[in-house]
Design a protein around this motif. Structure first.
Motif, PDB file in Angstrom:
ATOM      1  N   VAL A  69      -1.361   0.268  14.382  1.00 25.14           N
ATOM      2  CA  VAL A  69      -0.612   1.510  14.180  1.00 25.14           C
ATOM      3  C   VAL A  69      -1.537   2.723  14.080  1.00 25.14           C
ATOM      4  O   VAL A  69      -1.253   3.777  14.660  1.00 25.14           O
ATOM      5  N   PHE A  83      -3.886   4.426   4.433  1.00 25.29           N
ATOM      6  CA  PHE A  83      -2.440   4.554   4.182  1.00 25.29           C
ATOM      7  C   PHE A  83      -2.113   4.704   2.692  1.00 25.29           C
ATOM      8  O   PHE A  83      -0.982   4.457   2.280  1.00 25.29           O
ATOM      9  N   TRP A  95       6.648   2.778   2.260  1.00 24.02           N
ATOM     10  CA  TRP A  95       7.135   2.169   3.508  1.00 24.02           C
ATOM     11  C   TRP A  95       7.028   0.652   3.433  1.00 24.02           C
ATOM     12  O   TRP A  95       7.953  -0.082   3.773  1.00 24.02           O
ATOM     13  N   ARG A  96       5.876   0.188   2.982  1.00 26.93           N
ATOM     14  CA  ARG A  96       5.603  -1.252   2.970  1.00 26.93           C
ATOM     15  C   ARG A  96       6.540  -1.990   2.026  1.00 26.93           C
ATOM     16  O   ARG A  96       7.062  -3.057   2.361  1.00 26.93           O
ATOM     17  N   ARG A 109      -1.531   5.672  16.855  1.00 27.19           N
ATOM     18  CA  ARG A 109      -1.247   7.039  16.405  1.00 27.19           C
ATOM     19  C   ARG A 109      -2.394   7.977  16.774  1.00 27.19           C
ATOM     20  O   ARG A 109      -2.170   9.144  17.113  1.00 27.19           O
ATOM     21  N   ASP A 150       5.850  -5.258  13.020  1.00 27.95           N
ATOM     22  CA  ASP A 150       5.311  -3.956  12.613  1.00 27.95           C
ATOM     23  C   ASP A 150       4.026  -3.612  13.366  1.00 27.95           C
ATOM     24  O   ASP A 150       3.980  -2.660  14.112  1.00 27.95           O
ATOM     25  N   ARG A 151       2.958  -4.388  13.141  1.00 26.59           N
ATOM     26  CA  ARG A 151       1.685  -4.095  13.801  1.00 26.59           C
ATOM     27  C   ARG A 151       1.386  -5.127  14.877  1.00 26.59           C
ATOM     28  O   ARG A 151       1.750  -6.288  14.731  1.00 26.59           O
ATOM     29  N   GLU A 201       0.797  -1.225   0.000  1.00 22.02           N
ATOM     30  CA  GLU A 201       0.000   0.000   0.000  1.00 22.02           C
ATOM     31  C   GLU A 201       0.829   1.274   0.000  1.00 22.02           C
ATOM     32  O   GLU A 201       0.327   2.330  -0.377  1.00 22.02           O
ATOM     33  N   SER A 202       2.081   1.185   0.428  1.00 20.25           N
ATOM     34  CA  SER A 202       2.884   2.409   0.582  1.00 20.25           C
ATOM     35  C   SER A 202       4.343   2.127   0.253  1.00 20.25           C
ATOM     36  O   SER A 202       4.773   0.968   0.195  1.00 20.25           O
ATOM     37  N   HIS A 250      -1.457  10.010   9.239  1.00 26.93           N
ATOM     38  CA  HIS A 250      -0.848   8.796   9.783  1.00 26.93           C
ATOM     39  C   HIS A 250       0.237   8.198   8.896  1.00 26.93           C
ATOM     40  O   HIS A 250       0.924   7.282   9.336  1.00 26.93           O
ATOM     41  N   ASN A 251       0.350   8.624   7.645  1.00 24.16           N
ATOM     42  CA  ASN A 251       1.552   8.206   6.891  1.00 24.16           C
ATOM     43  C   ASN A 251       1.861   9.169   5.742  1.00 24.16           C
ATOM     44  O   ASN A 251       1.039   9.999   5.344  1.00 24.16           O
ATOM     45  N   ASP A 304       6.339   8.359   8.966  1.00 26.15           N
ATOM     46  CA  ASP A 304       7.130   7.396   8.182  1.00 26.15           C
ATOM     47  C   ASP A 304       8.545   7.926   7.954  1.00 26.15           C
ATOM     48  O   ASP A 304       9.498   7.270   8.311  1.00 26.15           O
TER      49      ASP A 304
HETATM   50  O1  AHR Z   1       2.255  -0.305   9.756  1.00 32.89           O
HETATM   51  C1  AHR Z   1       3.080   0.742   9.368  1.00 32.89           C
HETATM   52  C2  AHR Z   1       2.357   1.647   8.439  1.00 32.89           C
HETATM   53  O2  AHR Z   1       1.856   0.919   7.344  1.00 32.89           O
HETATM   54  C3  AHR Z   1       3.188   2.744   7.815  1.00 32.89           C
HETATM   55  O3  AHR Z   1       3.205   3.918   8.555  1.00 32.89           O
HETATM   56  C4  AHR Z   1       2.449   2.937   6.541  1.00 32.89           C
HETATM   57  O4  AHR Z   1       3.100   3.763   5.617  1.00 32.89           O
HETATM   58  C5  AHR Z   1       2.282   1.530   6.154  1.00 32.89           C
HETATM   59  O5  AHR Z   1       1.533   1.315   5.058  1.00 32.89           O
END
Ligand code: AHR
Length: 309
Positions: free
Chosen positions: A161, A189, A31-32, A165, A105-106, A28-29, A214-215, A243
């Motif tokens: 997350v 995200f 970051w991911r 947040r 991560d989560r 999705e991002s 949040h991101n 992030d």
């Molecule tokens: O779980 C972390 C979050 O998930 C990050 O902040 C975000 O960018 C990602 O998709």
């Protein structure tokens, strides 16, 4: 690229015989994808065989992936839970099969805490608190305003997350009623959703003081929407983002973002090390937070190293 490891990889071992099932939530991002690459590179560097699954943002796909790892009899399961709830049954199945589980991560909410060996990842409550504190510090001097109107771009609904947040942020602001969250919606995200939500809230309100996102992906989408409307991100509206991907640091340098709170995706080396310990029957820490920083507009921004993603 997303540089996974600062460790010495000259000692690369041959295939050490361990098989790790890694269930990632999607792509999705930025970051991911960096996080995924970090785990893949660390596994390769250690000769660990990684069975990777991308759940494309669906918990049911993740549960299927975990079940296939169990059927395949991997040595260790590593997974990023998309949401906190709903893992008890499949984790019990892993337990029954004798496969240790590392959550990364989560976080998850399970009735029986011993269904997973440990967690390594981000401290989202702290990230939220840092965001709230930045808002307080920023507006302390601007006492001319009766109200500070805040828009929140929320992460994936039900994810630890996003919940952390949101909670940390509210906790810091709770004794300051002049700070009002006037809009809070999930953009999942996604950059595209950040853009769409910004179009919506910029239509609804003309007195927004703060965007707390949040991101970075959602932030970059919102910045695009603001600029299309002739607004100056970081000036007309204070922007806080989480992030710290390179594009967010660039926006901080350009004055379009005011505070960037780091969430560190480069956890591959630690994850693989923990997986190796679990495979060897060793115990691991229950809870491990990774090192994360906060970057402020007032910092010497020339000192920030390239982010690598
Ligand atoms: O779980 C972390 C979050 O998930 C990050 O902040 C975000 O960018 C990602 O998709």
């Amino acid at each position: 690229g997303c540089n996974a490891s600062k460790k010495d990889t000259s000692k690369i071992e041959k295939d050490n015989g361990i098989i790790v099932g890694f269930s990632q939530i999607g792509a999705e991002s930025a970051w991911r994808t960096c996080n995924t690459r970090s785990v893949q590179e660390a596994a390769a560097a250690r000769g660990v065989q990684l069975v990777y699954d991308n759940a494309e943002q669906k918990q049911e796909n993740q549960i299927k992936a975990l079940r296939s790892f169990i059927a395949y009899q991997v040595d260790v399961i590593v997974f990023v839970p998309i949401v906190t709830d709903g893992w008890d049954n499949v984790l019990q199945e892993a337990r029954d099969a004798g496969i240790p589980v590392l959550v990364t991560d989560r976080k998850i909410d399970v009735e029986n805490q011993s269904l997973y060996a440990g967690f390594i990842g981000t401290d989202s409550l702290k990230e939220g608190r840092n965001a709230g504190q930045f808002v307080l510090d920023t507006f302390e001097s601007k006492r001319d305003k009766d109200h500070i109107n805040i828009v929140e771009l929320f992460g994936t609904e039900g994810s630890s997350v996003a919940l952390g947040r949101a909670e940390g942020f509210r906790e810091v602001l709770k004794d300051h009623p002049e700070y009002r969250i006037i809009y809070s919606k999930s953009g999942d995200f996604l950059r595209s959703r950040g853009y769409e939500l910004a179009i919506e809230f910029l239509e609804m309100y003309d007195d927004i003081d703060v965007i707390y996102s949040h991101n970075d992906g959602m932030t970059l989408g919102a910045i695009e929407a603001m600029e299309e409307k002739g607004l100056r991100p970081g000036k007309d509206i204070v922007i806080i983002t989480i992030d710290a991907q390179q594009a967010a640091i660039d926006a901080l340098r350009g004055g379009k973002v005011n505070c960037v709170i780091e969430c560190n995706p480069k956890t591959g080396p630690e994850i693989i090390e923990l997986a190796e310990k679990l495979a060897a029957g060793e115990s691991i820490p229950r809870l491990q937070y990774v090192h994360e920083e906060v970057f402020y507009e007032t910092d010497d921004l020339s000192l920030i190293e390239p982010r690598g993603y």
